[in-house]
Design a protein around this motif. Structure first.
Motif, mmCIF file in Angstrom:
data_model
loop_
_atom_site.group_PDB
_atom_site.id
_atom_site.type_symbol
_atom_site.label_atom_id
_atom_site.label_comp_id
_atom_site.label_asym_id
_atom_site.label_seq_id
_atom_site.Cartn_x
_atom_site.Cartn_y
_atom_site.Cartn_z
ATOM 1 N N ASN A 196 56.688 -80.838 -13.943
ATOM 2 C CA ASN A 196 57.737 -81.730 -13.469
ATOM 3 C C ASN A 196 57.497 -82.178 -12.032
ATOM 4 N N PHE A 197 58.006 -83.383 -11.715
ATOM 5 C CA PHE A 197 58.099 -83.838 -10.333
ATOM 6 C C PHE A 197 59.239 -83.069 -9.655
ATOM 7 N N TYR A 198 59.066 -82.828 -8.360
ATOM 8 C CA TYR A 198 60.141 -82.281 -7.539
ATOM 9 C C TYR A 198 60.299 -83.159 -6.298
ATOM 10 N N ALA A 199 61.504 -83.208 -5.761
ATOM 11 C CA ALA A 199 61.752 -83.982 -4.544
ATOM 12 C C ALA A 199 62.871 -83.354 -3.740
ATOM 13 N N SER A 218 62.344 -84.032 -11.964
ATOM 14 C CA SER A 218 62.213 -85.259 -12.736
ATOM 15 C C SER A 218 61.032 -85.161 -13.695
ATOM 16 N N PRO A 219 61.160 -85.725 -14.894
ATOM 17 C CA PRO A 219 60.008 -85.749 -15.799
ATOM 18 C C PRO A 219 59.015 -86.858 -15.481
ATOM 19 N N ASP A 220 59.459 -87.886 -14.714
ATOM 20 C CA ASP A 220 58.631 -89.080 -14.515
ATOM 21 C C ASP A 220 58.619 -89.602 -13.079
ATOM 22 N N HIS A 223 63.639 -90.715 -12.849
ATOM 23 C CA HIS A 223 64.943 -90.210 -13.272
ATOM 24 C C HIS A 223 65.074 -88.755 -12.831
ATOM 25 N N TRP A 224 66.080 -88.498 -12.009
ATOM 26 C CA TRP A 224 66.191 -87.201 -11.335
ATOM 27 C C TRP A 224 67.433 -86.447 -11.767
ATOM 28 N N GLY A 225 67.277 -85.111 -11.900
ATOM 29 C CA GLY A 225 68.385 -84.245 -12.273
ATOM 30 C C GLY A 225 68.194 -82.849 -11.715
ATOM 31 N N LYS A 226 69.037 -81.903 -12.208
ATOM 32 C CA LYS A 226 69.022 -80.508 -11.750
ATOM 33 C C LYS A 226 69.090 -80.430 -10.224
#
Length: 350
Positions: A196-199, A218-220, A223-226
């Motif tokens: 996964n991407f992290y930011a 984010s998977p891509d 689109h960001w979550g958690k």
């Protein structure tokens, strides 16, 4: 307060007088907070260039990006509905505007000290109504051959995070606003973790909560979550009013090392550091009690907005960390750090 920065003797590296305005009738007021990356064996800066019209006696004028281009708004300086206490913001009849309009300008260097504007590369400007007040403070990463540019998109609708991508720095794909207002200081990790991407990012709350650093997955990369809050301000400290991420975290054997900015209630900005777990970066392992860089030089203490060191870009070579930073919201400067020395300065959570 401590300061372990080894500033370039050539500072400031770039000042407003060193660049040409983007169009006639505008002047460059200040240069700020460059994104930093390497490309074609050179060091590149994506500098925020803030411009405004030449100011006339008795008139306050400022630029706004409209559908047909840049529009200059003029207000009488003695207008009772005008509040110009902050050099960065115009408040007029209950509406906020910026005193300048920012775009992003590419500069490169063979030695990391002397920078020039190369031919054939575009100026990155606002493109939508969500960017009508400008694009600011870009972070740059290179992930799997693609450069990701996260930047602050500013308009009357609010302040959010935009994303553009490129591979050649001449053609760009815009992904629009990936984090809605109010949000900024978005730094994507330069490596996927567990696929996964992290930011890191900084949503803001005016009533409950505050200006804290959060992390998201984010998977891509779009689109960001958690979302999770990981770094808060500290009462009566140098970072008591707001904190925000700098550039992408640096991978070390001890964890992900992040250089961040903090400000106190007097709007004085310093740099500090914290450390995140390698496999689960939502876990904070350590943080500096004192800043690692404090405004001390004249070009940091005095300028468009004084007592500021602010960084969102760096280059890593072994243990040497070269940070390019904005000084007093007016100049671009450079400083070197030892990563080992920063890690030593951390206080680990008990």
């Amino acid at each position: 307060m401590t300061d372990i920065a080894k500033r370039f003797s050539q500072n400031p590296l770039i000042s407003p007088k060193d660049l040409v305005p983007s169009r006639p009738g505008l002047e460059i007021t200040c240069l700020l907070n460059p994104g930093v990356f390497t490309f074609q064996d050179k060091t590149w800066l994506l500098v925020r260039v803030a411009e405004r019209p030449h100011q006339q006696e008795g008139i306050i004028s400022f630029p706004v990006l409209q559908e047909k281009g840049i529009e200059i708004i003029e207000i009488a300086a003695n207008d009772p509905d005008l509040n110009k206490d902050d050099p960065r913001v115009i408040k007029y009849k209950g509406v906020d505007f910026l005193t300048t309009l920012s775009h992003l300008r590419l500069l490169c260097s063979d030695d990391g000290i002397s920078f020039y504007e190369p031919e054939g590369y575009p100026i990155l400007q606002g493109e939508t109504d969500q960017e009508a007040f400008g694009v600011e403070d870009c972070r740059v990463i290179n992930l799997e051959g693609t450069y990701y540019l996260t930047y602050t998109a500013v308009s009357g609708q609010g302040v959010g995070v935009g994303l553009r991508k490129t591979q050649d720095w001449k053609t760009f794909t815009s992904e629009g606003m990936i984090l809605p207002p109010h949000n900024k200081d978005c730094a994507i990790f330069e490596e996927k973790i567990n696929g996964n991407f992290y930011a890191l990012h900084r949503p803001s709350s005016v009533d409950i909560g505050g200006n804290y650093i959060w992390i998201a997955e984010s998977p891509d990369g779009i689109h960001w979550g958690k979302h999770k809050c990981i770094i808060r301000t500290r009462k009566d400290s140098w970072d008591s009013a707001r904190v925000g991420a700098g550039a992408a975290p640096i991978k070390t054997p001890q964890g992900w090392l992040e250089i961040y900015h903090g400000a106190n209630s007097s709007h004085q900005y310093c740099l500090g550091a914290f450390l995140l777990d390698l496999n689960d970066p939502s876990i904070v392992l350590a943080r500096t009690e004192d800043p690692i860089m404090v405004p001390t030089e004249t070009y940091e203490l005095s300028g468009f907005f004084g007592y500021v060191v602010f960084s969102n870009g760096h280059v890593v070579q072994g243990d040497e960390l070269t940070i390019y930073y904005g000084a007093a919201d007016e100049h671009v400067c450079g400083a070197k750090f030892s990563i080992t020395e920063i890690l030593t300065a951390l206080t680990y959570a008990s």
